[in-house]
Motif scaffolding. Structure first.
Motif, mmCIF file in Angstrom:
data_model
loop_
_atom_site.group_PDB
_atom_site.id
_atom_site.type_symbol
_atom_site.label_atom_id
_atom_site.label_comp_id
_atom_site.label_asym_id
_atom_site.label_seq_id
_atom_site.Cartn_x
_atom_site.Cartn_y
_atom_site.Cartn_z
ATOM 1 N N ASN A 169 -6.974 -0.912 -5.217
ATOM 2 C CA ASN A 169 -7.704 -0.917 -3.957
ATOM 3 C C ASN A 169 -7.498 0.444 -3.301
ATOM 4 O O ASN A 169 -6.369 0.921 -3.192
ATOM 5 C CB ASN A 169 -7.190 -2.004 -3.011
ATOM 6 C CG ASN A 169 -7.736 -3.375 -3.346
ATOM 7 O OD1 ASN A 169 -8.890 -3.514 -3.715
ATOM 8 N ND2 ASN A 169 -6.903 -4.384 -3.206
ATOM 9 N N TYR A 170 -8.593 1.057 -2.868
ATOM 10 C CA TYR A 170 -8.529 2.297 -2.096
ATOM 11 C C TYR A 170 -8.919 1.953 -0.663
ATOM 12 O O TYR A 170 -9.946 1.310 -0.433
ATOM 13 C CB TYR A 170 -9.529 3.334 -2.633
ATOM 14 C CG TYR A 170 -9.165 3.922 -3.956
ATOM 15 C CD1 TYR A 170 -8.532 5.168 -4.026
ATOM 16 C CD2 TYR A 170 -9.448 3.268 -5.145
ATOM 17 C CE1 TYR A 170 -8.192 5.734 -5.255
ATOM 18 C CE2 TYR A 170 -9.118 3.822 -6.365
ATOM 19 C CZ TYR A 170 -8.495 5.052 -6.411
ATOM 20 O OH TYR A 170 -8.164 5.609 -7.619
ATOM 21 N N PHE A 171 -8.108 2.370 0.271
ATOM 22 C CA PHE A 171 -8.417 2.236 1.701
ATOM 23 C C PHE A 171 -8.665 3.658 2.190
ATOM 24 O O PHE A 171 -7.740 4.471 2.222
ATOM 25 C CB PHE A 171 -7.245 1.605 2.457
ATOM 26 C CG PHE A 171 -6.939 0.204 1.973
ATOM 27 C CD1 PHE A 171 -7.545 -0.895 2.564
ATOM 28 C CD2 PHE A 171 -6.064 -0.008 0.929
ATOM 29 C CE1 PHE A 171 -7.276 -2.180 2.118
ATOM 30 C CE2 PHE A 171 -5.780 -1.289 0.471
ATOM 31 C CZ PHE A 171 -6.395 -2.383 1.067
ATOM 32 N N ILE A 178 -4.913 3.963 8.924
ATOM 33 C CA ILE A 178 -5.544 3.117 7.912
ATOM 34 C C ILE A 178 -4.644 1.911 7.701
ATOM 35 O O ILE A 178 -3.473 2.056 7.362
ATOM 36 C CB ILE A 178 -5.695 3.874 6.575
ATOM 37 C CG1 ILE A 178 -6.480 5.169 6.759
ATOM 38 C CG2 ILE A 178 -6.372 2.982 5.529
ATOM 39 C CD1 ILE A 178 -6.410 6.082 5.550
ATOM 40 N N ARG A 222 -12.731 -0.296 2.209
ATOM 41 C CA ARG A 222 -11.842 -0.853 1.191
ATOM 42 C C ARG A 222 -12.664 -0.931 -0.087
ATOM 43 O O ARG A 222 -13.657 -1.657 -0.159
ATOM 44 C CB ARG A 222 -11.321 -2.239 1.566
ATOM 45 C CG ARG A 222 -10.398 -2.793 0.472
ATOM 46 C CD ARG A 222 -9.599 -3.986 0.943
ATOM 47 N NE ARG A 222 -10.464 -5.078 1.325
ATOM 48 C CZ ARG A 222 -10.334 -6.328 0.856
ATOM 49 N NH1 ARG A 222 -9.390 -6.646 0.008
ATOM 50 N NH2 ARG A 222 -11.156 -7.261 1.255
ATOM 51 N N TYR A 231 -4.262 -2.206 6.062
ATOM 52 C CA TYR A 231 -4.810 -3.143 5.072
ATOM 53 C C TYR A 231 -5.806 -4.058 5.765
ATOM 54 O O TYR A 231 -5.578 -4.508 6.874
ATOM 55 C CB TYR A 231 -3.669 -4.002 4.475
ATOM 56 C CG TYR A 231 -4.200 -5.017 3.495
ATOM 57 C CD1 TYR A 231 -4.300 -4.716 2.132
ATOM 58 C CD2 TYR A 231 -4.623 -6.264 3.922
ATOM 59 C CE1 TYR A 231 -4.812 -5.632 1.239
ATOM 60 C CE2 TYR A 231 -5.148 -7.189 3.028
ATOM 61 C CZ TYR A 231 -5.236 -6.869 1.693
ATOM 62 O OH TYR A 231 -5.756 -7.775 0.816
ATOM 63 N N HIS A 279 -13.671 2.993 8.022
ATOM 64 C CA HIS A 279 -12.660 2.740 6.999
ATOM 65 C C HIS A 279 -13.300 1.878 5.915
ATOM 66 O O HIS A 279 -13.997 0.910 6.219
ATOM 67 C CB HIS A 279 -11.447 2.011 7.590
ATOM 68 C CG HIS A 279 -10.651 2.849 8.535
ATOM 69 N ND1 HIS A 279 -9.500 2.393 9.133
ATOM 70 C CD2 HIS A 279 -10.825 4.111 8.998
ATOM 71 C CE1 HIS A 279 -8.993 3.345 9.911
ATOM 72 N NE2 HIS A 279 -9.790 4.388 9.853
ATOM 73 N N THR A 317 0.841 -1.192 0.000
ATOM 74 C CA THR A 317 0.000 0.000 0.000
ATOM 75 C C THR A 317 0.875 1.241 0.000
ATOM 76 O O THR A 317 2.001 1.228 0.490
ATOM 77 C CB THR A 317 -0.936 0.044 1.230
ATOM 78 O OG1 THR A 317 -0.147 0.004 2.412
ATOM 79 C CG2 THR A 317 -1.920 -1.107 1.226
#
Length: 100
Positions: A54-56, A97, A70, A99, A68, A8
């Motif tokens: 992927n956006y967190f 944040i 994902r 994973y 949060h 990330t």
């Protein structure tokens, strides 16, 4: 500024693109958490480059409450579709944040 595949990125402040992604996914987040959010403001985010991204995202949902998300965004040739892959609730502004 791309992260290596699989890892990330560092957390960055959310921009207009990330807020739009959150706006599009809001109803799915409400369904998953069985809540309605009056406030849904993206704060910071990390990305992970996979076959797509992927956006967190840390999202302010009112008061001192954060969630949060994902969110997976497919590659343009696959339609750049957005899918909500996970939600973590009961987060605070200072929670990093991670994973998930």
């Amino acid at each position: 500024m791309h992260s290596r595949c699989g890892g990330t990125s560092d957390a960055k402040d959310a921009n207009e693109e990330v807020q739009k992604i959150c706006d599009e996914i809001k109803s799915h987040a409400e369904d998953k958490t069985e809540r309605k959010f009056d406030v849904f403001t993206a704060g910071s985010f990390k990305t992970q480059v996979v076959a797509g991204t992927n956006y967190f995202v840390k999202v302010h949902v009112g008061g001192d409450d954060y969630i949060h998300l994902r969110i997976y965004k497919s590659l343009p040739h696959a339609g750049s579709k957005l899918e909500l892959h996970g939600v973590q609730t009961s987060k605070a502004h200072h929670d990093p944040i991670e994973y998930f």
